[in-house]
Design a protein around this motif. Structure first.
Motif, PDB file in Angstrom:
ATOM      1  N   GLU A 116     -10.556   7.251  -1.947  1.00 49.57           N
ATOM      2  CA  GLU A 116      -9.924   5.957  -1.676  1.00 49.57           C
ATOM      3  C   GLU A 116      -9.203   5.937  -0.326  1.00 49.57           C
ATOM      4  O   GLU A 116      -9.100   4.900   0.330  1.00 49.57           O
ATOM      5  CB  GLU A 116      -8.974   5.548  -2.808  1.00 49.57           C
ATOM      6  CG  GLU A 116      -7.743   6.391  -2.931  1.00 49.57           C
ATOM      7  CD  GLU A 116      -6.774   5.842  -3.975  1.00 49.57           C
ATOM      8  OE1 GLU A 116      -6.206   4.770  -3.743  1.00 49.57           O
ATOM      9  OE2 GLU A 116      -6.592   6.498  -5.015  1.00 49.57           O
ATOM     10  N   PHE A 117      -8.713   7.105   0.123  1.00 50.30           N
ATOM     11  CA  PHE A 117      -8.016   7.125   1.406  1.00 50.30           C
ATOM     12  C   PHE A 117      -8.981   6.999   2.578  1.00 50.30           C
ATOM     13  O   PHE A 117      -8.608   6.497   3.645  1.00 50.30           O
ATOM     14  CB  PHE A 117      -7.149   8.372   1.536  1.00 50.30           C
ATOM     15  CG  PHE A 117      -5.871   8.221   0.790  1.00 50.30           C
ATOM     16  CD1 PHE A 117      -4.853   7.449   1.301  1.00 50.30           C
ATOM     17  CD2 PHE A 117      -5.721   8.787  -0.455  1.00 50.30           C
ATOM     18  CE1 PHE A 117      -3.687   7.251   0.600  1.00 50.30           C
ATOM     19  CE2 PHE A 117      -4.563   8.605  -1.170  1.00 50.30           C
ATOM     20  CZ  PHE A 117      -3.539   7.842  -0.648  1.00 50.30           C
ATOM     21  N   PHE A 151      -0.342   3.324  12.337  1.00 50.47           N
ATOM     22  CA  PHE A 151       0.264   4.372  11.515  1.00 50.47           C
ATOM     23  C   PHE A 151      -0.534   4.528  10.221  1.00 50.47           C
ATOM     24  O   PHE A 151      -0.796   5.652   9.760  1.00 50.47           O
ATOM     25  CB  PHE A 151       1.728   4.042  11.191  1.00 50.47           C
ATOM     26  CG  PHE A 151       2.315   4.936  10.136  1.00 50.47           C
ATOM     27  CD1 PHE A 151       2.740   6.217  10.449  1.00 50.47           C
ATOM     28  CD2 PHE A 151       2.393   4.526   8.810  1.00 50.47           C
ATOM     29  CE1 PHE A 151       3.246   7.070   9.470  1.00 50.47           C
ATOM     30  CE2 PHE A 151       2.905   5.357   7.819  1.00 50.47           C
ATOM     31  CZ  PHE A 151       3.331   6.629   8.152  1.00 50.47           C
ATOM     32  N   THR A 152      -0.930   3.398   9.630  1.00 49.60           N
ATOM     33  CA  THR A 152      -1.709   3.445   8.385  1.00 49.60           C
ATOM     34  C   THR A 152      -3.057   4.125   8.616  1.00 49.60           C
ATOM     35  O   THR A 152      -3.512   4.914   7.780  1.00 49.60           O
ATOM     36  CB  THR A 152      -1.895   2.018   7.816  1.00 49.60           C
ATOM     37  OG1 THR A 152      -0.604   1.451   7.604  1.00 49.60           O
ATOM     38  CG2 THR A 152      -2.662   2.033   6.508  1.00 49.60           C
ATOM     39  N   ALA A 183      -9.321   3.396   2.761  1.00 54.80           N
ATOM     40  CA  ALA A 183      -8.093   2.812   3.326  1.00 54.80           C
ATOM     41  C   ALA A 183      -8.095   3.002   4.843  1.00 54.80           C
ATOM     42  O   ALA A 183      -7.738   2.092   5.609  1.00 54.80           O
ATOM     43  CB  ALA A 183      -6.863   3.480   2.710  1.00 54.80           C
ATOM     44  N   ALA A 224      -2.141   7.948   9.080  1.00 55.28           N
ATOM     45  CA  ALA A 224      -1.601   8.588   7.878  1.00 55.28           C
ATOM     46  C   ALA A 224      -2.630   8.633   6.760  1.00 55.28           C
ATOM     47  O   ALA A 224      -2.743   9.646   6.056  1.00 55.28           O
ATOM     48  CB  ALA A 224      -0.343   7.851   7.419  1.00 55.28           C
ATOM     49  N   SER A 225      -3.396   7.561   6.576  1.00 57.36           N
ATOM     50  CA  SER A 225      -4.406   7.601   5.513  1.00 57.36           C
ATOM     51  C   SER A 225      -5.522   8.566   5.886  1.00 57.36           C
ATOM     52  O   SER A 225      -6.124   9.192   5.007  1.00 57.36           O
ATOM     53  CB  SER A 225      -4.947   6.207   5.182  1.00 57.36           C
ATOM     54  OG  SER A 225      -5.394   5.551   6.326  1.00 57.36           O
ATOM     55  N   PHE A 232       0.826  -1.210   0.000  1.00 62.79           N
ATOM     56  CA  PHE A 232       0.000   0.000   0.000  1.00 62.79           C
ATOM     57  C   PHE A 232       0.861   1.262   0.000  1.00 62.79           C
ATOM     58  O   PHE A 232       0.688   2.151  -0.839  1.00 62.79           O
ATOM     59  CB  PHE A 232      -0.922  -0.012   1.224  1.00 62.79           C
ATOM     60  CG  PHE A 232      -1.780   1.221   1.339  1.00 62.79           C
ATOM     61  CD1 PHE A 232      -2.873   1.385   0.502  1.00 62.79           C
ATOM     62  CD2 PHE A 232      -1.510   2.203   2.281  1.00 62.79           C
ATOM     63  CE1 PHE A 232      -3.673   2.518   0.596  1.00 62.79           C
ATOM     64  CE2 PHE A 232      -2.304   3.332   2.378  1.00 62.79           C
ATOM     65  CZ  PHE A 232      -3.384   3.485   1.535  1.00 62.79           C
ATOM     66  N   TRP A 233       1.824   1.327   0.906  1.00 63.48           N
ATOM     67  CA  TRP A 233       2.581   2.573   1.046  1.00 63.48           C
ATOM     68  C   TRP A 233       3.596   2.772  -0.080  1.00 63.48           C
ATOM     69  O   TRP A 233       3.809   3.904  -0.523  1.00 63.48           O
ATOM     70  CB  TRP A 233       3.246   2.660   2.430  1.00 63.48           C
ATOM     71  CG  TRP A 233       2.216   3.003   3.466  1.00 63.48           C
ATOM     72  CD1 TRP A 233       1.773   2.195   4.478  1.00 63.48           C
ATOM     73  CD2 TRP A 233       1.446   4.196   3.550  1.00 63.48           C
ATOM     74  NE1 TRP A 233       0.780   2.828   5.181  1.00 63.48           N
ATOM     75  CE2 TRP A 233       0.559   4.061   4.646  1.00 63.48           C
ATOM     76  CE3 TRP A 233       1.408   5.384   2.820  1.00 63.48           C
ATOM     77  CZ2 TRP A 233      -0.342   5.051   5.012  1.00 63.48           C
ATOM     78  CZ3 TRP A 233       0.501   6.377   3.185  1.00 63.48           C
ATOM     79  CH2 TRP A 233      -0.352   6.208   4.270  1.00 63.48           C
ATOM     80  N   TRP A 280      -4.234  11.808   4.945  1.00 66.37           N
ATOM     81  CA  TRP A 280      -4.138  11.870   3.486  1.00 66.37           C
ATOM     82  C   TRP A 280      -5.496  12.217   2.854  1.00 66.37           C
ATOM     83  O   TRP A 280      -5.553  12.697   1.728  1.00 66.37           O
ATOM     84  CB  TRP A 280      -3.622  10.538   2.928  1.00 66.37           C
ATOM     85  CG  TRP A 280      -2.689  10.676   1.768  1.00 66.37           C
ATOM     86  CD1 TRP A 280      -3.006  11.196   0.534  1.00 66.37           C
ATOM     87  CD2 TRP A 280      -1.312  10.317   1.701  1.00 66.37           C
ATOM     88  NE1 TRP A 280      -1.905  11.159  -0.281  1.00 66.37           N
ATOM     89  CE2 TRP A 280      -0.856  10.622   0.397  1.00 66.37           C
ATOM     90  CE3 TRP A 280      -0.428   9.737   2.608  1.00 66.37           C
ATOM     91  CZ2 TRP A 280       0.456  10.385  -0.006  1.00 66.37           C
ATOM     92  CZ3 TRP A 280       0.870   9.500   2.194  1.00 66.37           C
ATOM     93  CH2 TRP A 280       1.299   9.828   0.913  1.00 66.37           C
TER      94      TRP A 280
END
Lengths: 41, 158
Positions: free
Chosen positions: B98-99, B146-147, B102, B150-151, A24-25, B154
Motif C-alpha cells: 500500500e505504501f 514529504f509524503t 501511496a 516518507a511513503s 493519511f499520516w 516506508w
C-alpha cells in the motif's frame, strides 16, 4: 486560465492536500501505535 | 483496476532479468536514484523555503524558482527511469504494497501540482496574488513531497 481563477483553484487544491495528508499520516500513526501495542502483548 | 498483469509483465521483462541477476547494477542504479532524490529534495526545499521567506531573502523569488526548476526536471527524469528499473526487481511484491501506491499517487500528484498549478501561478508578478498564496502553495508542496519521500521510505518497513 485566468490568473485569479487559477489562484482560487490552487488554494482549494492546497486545502485538499492538507486534509488528505492529515488523514493519511494520522491514520498511519494510529496503525503503527496499534501494531506496537500488539507486539508488546 | 487490476494492475497485476502489468507487474507480472514487468517481473518477467529484461529489466527484471538484469536487476535480479546483477546486484552490482542494481546498486549503481540505486545510487543514481538516491542522488536524484537528494537533488530533488534540495531544490524543492530551496524553492519552497524561499517562498516562505525563510532562506535567501536577498535573492528574488523568480531567480530562485528559475534556477531550481531545471534541476527539478532533470532529477525527476532520473528518479522515474531508475525507479522503473528498481521496481522491476520486486514487481509482484510492490503490487500488493500500500505504501508503494501511496508513493505513486503522491508522486503523480506532486508532478501535477508542480507543473500545472505552482509554476504557472508563480510565473509573473507575485504582487498580483494574495500575499499568503505563495506561502500556502509552498507548505502544500512541502507536504506533498514529504509524503512522496516518507511513503517511499516506508515501503522498506512494510
Amino acid at each position: 486560465m485566468n490568473r485569479k481563477l487559477l489562484e482560487k483553484l490552487a488554494l482549494g487544491i492546497c486545502v485538499g492536500v492538507f486534509v488528505i495528508a492529515a488523514w493519511f499520516w494520522i491514520g498511519q500513526i494510529i496503525d503503527v501505535n496499534e501494531m506496537l501495542d500488539m507486539a508488546r502483548g | 483496476m487490476d494492475t497485476l498483469p502489468f507487474f507480472e509483465w514487468l517481473d518477467t521483462s529484461i529489466l527484471a532479468d538484469i536487476s535480479k541477476a546483477y546486484g552490482g547494477t542494481f546498486a549503481i542504479v540505486q545510487v543514481f536514484h538516491l542522488l536524484s532524490m537528494v537533488v530533488l529534495g534540495g531544490m524543492i526545499l530551496t524553492s519552497d523555503l524561499r517562498l516562505l521567506g525563510v532562506v535567501m531573502r536577498d535573492v528574488p523569488v523568480d531567480t530562485v524558482l528559475d534556477n531550481t526548476q531545471p534541476w527539478i526536471n532533470r532529477s525527476l527524469v532520473v528518479i522515474i527511469l531508475t525507479g522503473i528499473f528498481m521496481s522491476s526487481a520486486v514487481a509482484i511484491k510492490l503490487n500488493y504494497n500500500e505504501f508503494f501506491w501511496a508513493k505513486m499517487a503522491s508522486l503523480a500528484f506532486g508532478i501535477f501540482f508542480l507543473y500545472a498549478i505552482k509554476r504557472p501561478l508563480l510565473r509573473g508578478d507575485l504582487s498580483e496574488l494574495n500575499a499568503w498564496t505563495p506561502k500556502v502553495l509552498a507548505i502544500a508542496s512541502l507536504t506533498v513531497w514529504f509524503t512522496v519521500a516518507a511513503s517511499g521510505r516506508w515501503i522498506g518497513f512494510s
